[in-house]
Design an enzyme around this catalytic site. Structure first.
Site, short mmCIF file in Angstrom:
data_model
loop_
_atom_site.label_atom_id
_atom_site.label_comp_id
_atom_site.label_asym_id
_atom_site.label_seq_id
_atom_site.Cartn_x
_atom_site.Cartn_y
_atom_site.Cartn_z
N LEU A 6 -12.91 6.56 -2.36
CA LEU A 6 -11.80 6.97 -1.22
C LEU A 6 -10.56 6.93 -1.89
CD1 LEU A 6 -13.01 5.38 2.23
CD2 LEU A 6 -14.23 7.60 0.93
N ALA A 7 -9.80 8.33 -2.17
CA ALA A 7 -8.40 7.85 -2.25
C ALA A 7 -7.21 9.04 -1.69
CB ALA A 7 -8.36 7.88 -3.62
N ALA A 8 -7.37 9.64 -0.34
CA ALA A 8 -7.63 9.90 0.42
C ALA A 8 -5.65 10.11 0.61
CB ALA A 8 -8.00 11.29 1.36
N ARG B 29 2.86 2.66 2.99
CA ARG B 29 3.14 1.56 2.47
C ARG B 29 3.98 0.87 0.53
NH1 ARG B 29 -0.34 -2.89 4.79
NH2 ARG B 29 -1.98 -1.45 4.60
N GLN C 237 -10.40 16.06 1.76
CA GLN C 237 -9.81 15.73 2.81
C GLN C 237 -8.51 16.28 3.74
OE1 GLN C 237 -9.63 11.78 4.05
NE2 GLN C 237 -10.55 12.09 6.00
N ARG D 161 2.61 -0.02 -27.41
CA ARG D 161 2.14 1.29 -26.78
C ARG D 161 1.03 1.62 -25.72
NH1 ARG D 161 7.26 5.17 -27.13
NH2 ARG D 161 5.43 7.11 -25.94
C1 UD1 Z 1 -10.52 -0.43 5.61
C2 UD1 Z 1 -11.71 -1.26 6.06
C3 UD1 Z 1 -11.50 -2.11 6.68
C4 UD1 Z 1 -11.74 -3.31 5.47
C5 UD1 Z 1 -10.07 -2.44 4.26
C6 UD1 Z 1 -10.86 -3.18 2.95
C7 UD1 Z 1 -12.50 1.55 7.76
C8 UD1 Z 1 -11.38 1.57 9.06
N1 UD1 Z 1 -11.59 -0.40 7.91
O1 UD1 Z 1 -9.54 -0.06 6.33
O2 UD1 Z 1 -12.79 -2.97 7.54
O3 UD1 Z 1 -11.34 -4.65 5.63
O4 UD1 Z 1 -10.82 -1.40 4.42
O5 UD1 Z 1 -9.65 -3.27 2.45
O6 UD1 Z 1 -13.08 1.51 6.75
N2 UD1 Z 1 -9.18 6.27 3.06
C9 UD1 Z 1 -9.48 8.01 2.98
N3 UD1 Z 1 -8.95 9.20 4.15
C10 UD1 Z 1 -9.10 8.60 5.51
C11 UD1 Z 1 -8.36 6.80 5.66
C12 UD1 Z 1 -8.55 6.46 4.06
O7 UD1 Z 1 -9.72 8.55 1.95
O8 UD1 Z 1 -8.77 9.47 6.46
C13 UD1 Z 1 -8.78 5.40 2.16
C14 UD1 Z 1 -7.43 5.40 1.67
O9 UD1 Z 1 -6.85 6.21 0.63
C15 UD1 Z 1 -7.75 3.61 0.71
C16 UD1 Z 1 -9.58 3.96 1.59
O10 UD1 Z 1 -9.98 4.54 2.49
O11 UD1 Z 1 -8.02 3.47 -0.02
C17 UD1 Z 1 -9.32 2.61 3.27
O12 UD1 Z 1 -8.26 3.17 3.90
P1 UD1 Z 1 -7.33 1.92 4.69
O13 UD1 Z 1 -6.90 3.15 5.04
O14 UD1 Z 1 -6.11 1.55 3.46
O15 UD1 Z 1 -7.94 1.13 5.14
P2 UD1 Z 1 -7.44 -0.17 5.49
O16 UD1 Z 1 -7.70 -0.08 6.87
O17 UD1 Z 1 -7.79 -1.41 4.65
#
Ligand code: UD1
Ligand code: CA
Length: 437
Positions: free
Chosen positions: A11-13, A18, A79, A306
């Site tokens: 997941l990297a979208a 922050r 996405q 480097r």
């Molecule tokens: C998520 C989990 C949480 C967990 C935490 C661990 C969910 C709902 N919650 O929360 O339970 O404790 O990770 O770090 O999954 N991303 C997408 N598309 C989206 C949203 C997010 O690709 O639409 C990716 C983000 O880029 C990120 C990852 O998913 O790499 C996690 O998303 P983030 O919004 O950071 O989730 P958390 O609120 O941290």
């Protein structure tokens, strides 16, 4: 050994608000390597990975460019808009439909995860014949993480996000690490049923737990001992913390292999650098990228290596020396204030203080090679304008600018001949005081 195939979804979208940056979060680097690169390397290190699907969204083109130019077995899936982690995984579903194996889901912002942990995690899932396994950890300060919710019999039944949690749920210290192993053909149905009626209005991947429990499927949590590995980067403060953690692991590993590091706190060495025993690393050395350094060398203080350096045994890289993409053979010294880039140095070469390999032409943007063969030496403050070769045992006079190949055993000097004007100063003084009379 697993008898199932494994695919990954990374997941990297997300934007990474922050980070306060124009650069997408997953392209921020530690030792010049993007966070996403650490995650993909860890995933590929599992061994039997079939395909990787990277979900991209924010600055998708930039992320995709990095992925496709570095990873042959990764495919990017767009996405847009980003509607949550469940929606993100769902975007990969059409590519995986009918897959009779395991899919691991990892976040692109957890660079400290290791292949070993992922392997153990998948084996745990396999050994338990689980349908869904969630990686969890016990955190003294669980703030912002999803909580692992268990029923009276300690059975894992749901994940609740911090923003949706009751005060009792918030008190739970077991958190969701955001890494999942999914027996795809049992769970993929859940993705179609996700709802976004929660505090963030998102489609949560975490809701697949409740769904699977309701279907009486085998849902497990795998509690990770080493919390550090799932450390997620959300800010530049955390990026610096992760760099420290990674560096600490790297320098400890090197010291355990016999490298002497005088001050591990001021020494930065990338995890992809190997160093032989009895090499001494002095304070304030910074080594990024992939490098090999031999036995019994002395590096630093204040040296910068480097990337792409192959350094032999008994080599000295001294203070304020920068080395990039170069081979340096045994018993060669580059002791002070030099730049060695795109070069090949033989053995028993002596590089005088302030020698520069001028490897880059800023007009043509071409980088060229400098070759210095065995036993040759350069005088202080020489500039070697690449492409150029200094042959065996040749000597470059101090202050020379070398634009042609130097023959073996010859001396080459380009500076103006020294001219000495006897009593010039004395005459000047006399002249001046005469003028005052
Ligand atoms: C998520 C989990 C949480 C967990 C935490 C661990 C969910 C709902 N919650 O929360 O339970 O404790 O990770 O770090 O999954 N991303 C997408 N598309 C989206 C949203 C997010 O690709 O639409 C990716 C983000 O880029 C990120 C990852 O998913 O790499 C996690 O998303 P983030 O919004 O950071 O989730 P958390 O609120 O941290
Ligand atoms: Ca996160």
């Amino acid at each position: 050994m697993l008898n199932k195939k494994v695919k990954s979804i990374v997941l990297a979208a997300g934007k990474g608000t922050r980070m306060k940056s124009n650069l997408p979060k997953v392209l921020h680097t530690i030792f010049n390597k993007p966070l996403l690169g650490y995650v993909l390397d860890a995933v590929n290190g599992i061994g039997n990975i079939d395909d990787n699907y990277v979900i991209v969204g924010h600055e998708a083109e930039l992320v995709e460019k990095y992925v496709t130019s570095n990873y042959d077995n990764a495919k990017c899936i767009l996405q847009a808009p980003q509607l949550g982690t469940g929606d993100a995984v769902n975007k990969a579903a059409p590519y995986i439909s009918g897959f009779d194996g395991y899919v691991i889901v990892v976040c692109g912002d957890t660079p400290l995860i290791t292949s070993e942990t992922l392997k153990n995690f998948i084996e745990f899932h396999d050994n338990n014949s689980a349908d869904l396994t969630v990686m969890s950890a016990i955190f003294e300060n669980p703030k912002n993480y999803g909580r692992i919710i268990r029923d009276r019999n300690k059975k894992f039944v749901a994940i609740v996000e911090e923003k949706d949690a009751t005060p009792e749920q918030k008190a739970v210290k077991e958190i969701n690490a955001g890494i999942y192993c999914i027996t795809w053909n049992k769970i993929s149905e859940a993705l179609k049923n996700l709802k976004n009626n929660n505090a963030q209005g998102e489609y949560y991947l975490t809701d697949i737990v409740k769904w699977a429990v309701a279907q009486n499927l085998n849902v497990q949590s795998y509690i990770l001992d080493n919390n550090e590995e799932i450390f997620g980067i959300n800010s530049k403060v955390q990026l610096a913390e992760a760099t420290k953690i990674l560096n600490k692991k790297s320098v400890v590993r090197l010291m355990e292999n016999g490298v002497q590091i005088v001050d591990p706190d001021s020494t930065y060495i990338s995890p992809e650098t190997t160093i032989g025993a009895d090499t001494l690393i002095l304070p304030n050395v910074y080594i990024t990228g992939k490098n090999q350094i031999g036995l019994n060398c002395k590096i630093g203080p204040f040296a910068h290596i480097r990337d792409g350096a192959t350094i032999g045994n008994n080599v000295r890289i001294g203070n304020f020396v920068e080395v990039k993409k170069s081979v340096i053979k045994d018993n060669t010294n580059v002791s002070h204030l030099s730049y060695i880039g795109d070069s090949e140095l033989g053995s028993h070469v002596n590089i005088g203080a302030g020698t520069i390999t001028a490897n880059y032409n800023p007009i043509t943007k071409v980088k060229s090679k400098t070759i210095i063969k065995d036993g040759a030496n350069t005088g202080s403050n020489s500039v070697l304008v690449a492409p150029v070769t200094v042959n065996e045992m040749a000597s470059v006079g101090a202050g020379s600018v070398i634009t042609k190949n130097v023959e073996a055993y010859s001396l080459v000097v380009t500076r103006a001949p020294l001219k000495q004007i006897t009593n010039w100063v004395k005459n000047k003084i006399e002249q001046l005081s005469g003028g005052n009379k």
